[in-house]
Motif scaffolding. Structure first.
Motif, PDB file in Angstrom:
ATOM      1  N   VAL A 190      48.600  38.652  58.500  1.00  0.00           N
ATOM      2  CA  VAL A 190      47.579  39.673  58.732  1.00  0.00           C
ATOM      3  C   VAL A 190      47.613  40.685  57.580  1.00  0.00           C
ATOM      4  N   PHE A 191      46.462  40.896  56.935  1.00  0.00           N
ATOM      5  CA  PHE A 191      46.351  41.827  55.812  1.00  0.00           C
ATOM      6  C   PHE A 191      45.530  43.031  56.256  1.00  0.00           C
ATOM      7  N   ASN A 192      46.086  44.224  56.115  1.00  0.00           N
ATOM      8  CA  ASN A 192      45.335  45.422  56.480  1.00  0.00           C
ATOM      9  C   ASN A 192      44.685  46.018  55.237  1.00  0.00           C
ATOM     10  N   ALA A 193      43.389  45.759  55.083  1.00  0.00           N
ATOM     11  CA  ALA A 193      42.627  46.331  53.959  1.00  0.00           C
ATOM     12  C   ALA A 193      41.707  47.433  54.463  1.00  0.00           C
ATOM     13  N   GLU A 218      50.290  45.347  54.273  1.00  0.00           N
ATOM     14  CA  GLU A 218      49.518  46.603  54.279  1.00  0.00           C
ATOM     15  C   GLU A 218      49.117  46.912  52.849  1.00  0.00           C
ATOM     16  N   LEU A 219      47.827  46.975  52.549  1.00  0.00           N
ATOM     17  CA  LEU A 219      47.432  47.248  51.165  1.00  0.00           C
ATOM     18  C   LEU A 219      47.776  48.687  50.748  1.00  0.00           C
ATOM     19  N   ALA A 220      47.761  49.605  51.706  1.00  0.00           N
ATOM     20  CA  ALA A 220      48.128  50.984  51.380  1.00  0.00           C
ATOM     21  C   ALA A 220      49.640  51.071  51.147  1.00  0.00           C
ATOM     22  N   TYR A 221      50.080  52.161  50.563  1.00  0.00           N
ATOM     23  CA  TYR A 221      51.512  52.390  50.366  1.00  0.00           C
ATOM     24  C   TYR A 221      51.753  53.883  50.546  1.00  0.00           C
ATOM     25  N   GLY A 222      52.993  54.238  50.779  1.00  0.00           N
ATOM     26  CA  GLY A 222      53.292  55.660  50.977  1.00  0.00           C
ATOM     27  C   GLY A 222      54.773  55.836  51.196  1.00  0.00           C
ATOM     28  N   ASP A 223      55.176  57.072  51.422  1.00  0.00           N
ATOM     29  CA  ASP A 223      56.605  57.356  51.583  1.00  0.00           C
ATOM     30  C   ASP A 223      57.106  56.941  52.954  1.00  0.00           C
ATOM     31  N   THR A 224      56.199  56.832  53.923  1.00  0.00           N
ATOM     32  CA  THR A 224      56.638  56.453  55.266  1.00  0.00           C
ATOM     33  C   THR A 224      55.976  55.130  55.669  1.00  0.00           C
ATOM     34  N   THR A 225      56.569  54.464  56.656  1.00  0.00           N
ATOM     35  CA  THR A 225      56.007  53.204  57.141  1.00  0.00           C
ATOM     36  C   THR A 225      54.695  53.480  57.858  1.00  0.00           C
TER      37      THR A 225
END
Ligand code: NDP
Length: 275
Positions: A190-193, A218-225
């Protein structure tokens, strides 16, 4: 003279593209500056034009502007045309040329970095925005058995599925669904775009899509899950990935396109560590 580039989006403060390109510029000895531009949601064209008029040589384009960037550019690469979306622009010879490296970035991260093979699998792609347009042809090129594109509005999902089917030769079955229609369907990956994670939100996907699923990307990224990756973890998905690897891979492609010098595999790995 220092060449000027930037990433444009809204929001933009979270973007790690400036650190990645600064690392590539040092490694490849390029005299360039790379900044962030926050464009008002209804002022993409004006903001991009102002950057160009001030001598800017290229832009990366992120949410929510990739579909608008497709309409803004005066020339499309074959790949951008196939995607219907633009994530990199080059200003040269009076033209604004649009490219799209999101698909190749995702493919490099999946295949080269993570040694994952989607052949014969059932894949779910959430969202129909710029990045979904960018990655769907690349997902189909991996020859999965089936890809389902999902959006709140099934017609939007159907439009994207039809566009990708026309532009890519793939044996994959491409289907469209709204979120409710996903209940009871089984997927391997599953890809979250969607951009939901940018707002710490979750697309309304039934948790049952993770039954038997081995990959949540997850296409997004960040400091938290992100909420999406937390949901997948709680549902028992074993392989979880955020979009940082994809970001670094597509950045290397854009850098090579703009500067005619390609960051090495080591440069890409070190850029990732530096972000
Ligand atoms: P767009 O704004 O073009 O599209 C966003 C999509 O998400 C639309 O389909 C939108 O639906 C949907 N959406 C927004 N909020 C929700 C929600 N709460 N629930 C369900 N669907 C929602 O953005 P992009 O496609 O460019 O970017 C999407 C994400 O991917 C962003 O987080 C971005 O940071 C990330 N990204 C990462 C890259 C990388 O290299 N790792 C590259 C490009 C993007 P609607 O049509 O209804 O608005």
């Amino acid at each position: 003279m220092t060449a000027r580039y930037a990433v444009i989006g809204n929001p933009i403060g979270h973007s790690r593209s400036p650190q990645i390109h600064a690392h590539f510029a040092r490694a490849c000895r390029q005299d360039m500056a790379y900044g962030r531009i926050l464009a008002p949601v209804d002022r993409f064209r004006e903001t991009a034009e102002a950057f160009r008029a001030a001598g800017g040589q290229g832009l990366n384009v992120t949410a929510p502007f990739q579909l608008e960037a497709y309409r803004y550019v005066t020339k499309h690469s074959v790949r951008a045309f196939a995607c219907g979306s633009v994530n990199a622009v080059k200003f040269e010879d009076g033209e604004a040329t649009g490219e799209n490296f999101d698909g190749v970035g995702l493919e490099q991260d999946l295949v080269r970095n993570r040694k994952l093979d989607l052949r014969g699998l059932h894949v779910l792609l959430l969202g129909t925005g710029g990045s979904a347009h960018g990655v769907l042809p690349a997902l189909l090129a991996q020859q999965p058995a089936r890809v389902v594109v999902a959006h709140m509005d099934e017609d939007q999902a159907r439009d994207l599925a039809a566009r990708a089917t026309r532009s890519v030769h793939s044996a994959a079955r491409v289907e469209a669904s709204d979120y409710r229609g996903l209940a009871g369907q089984r997927f391997d990956a599953v890809f979250n775009a969607t951009s939901a994670s940018l707002w710490n939100d979750l697309p309304p996907v039934p948790v049952t899509v993770f039954n038997g699923c081995f990959l949540a990307y997850e296409l997004a990224y960040g400091d938290t899950t992100s909420p999406f990756l937390r949901l997948a973890t709680n549902a028992g998905v074993r392989t979880l990935a955020d979009g940082l690897g994809m970001l670094a891979e597509q950045a290397a492609e854009a850098f090579a396109w703009w500067r005619n010098v390609r960051p090495s595999r080591l440069d890409i790995q070190q850029a990732l560590l530096a972000t």
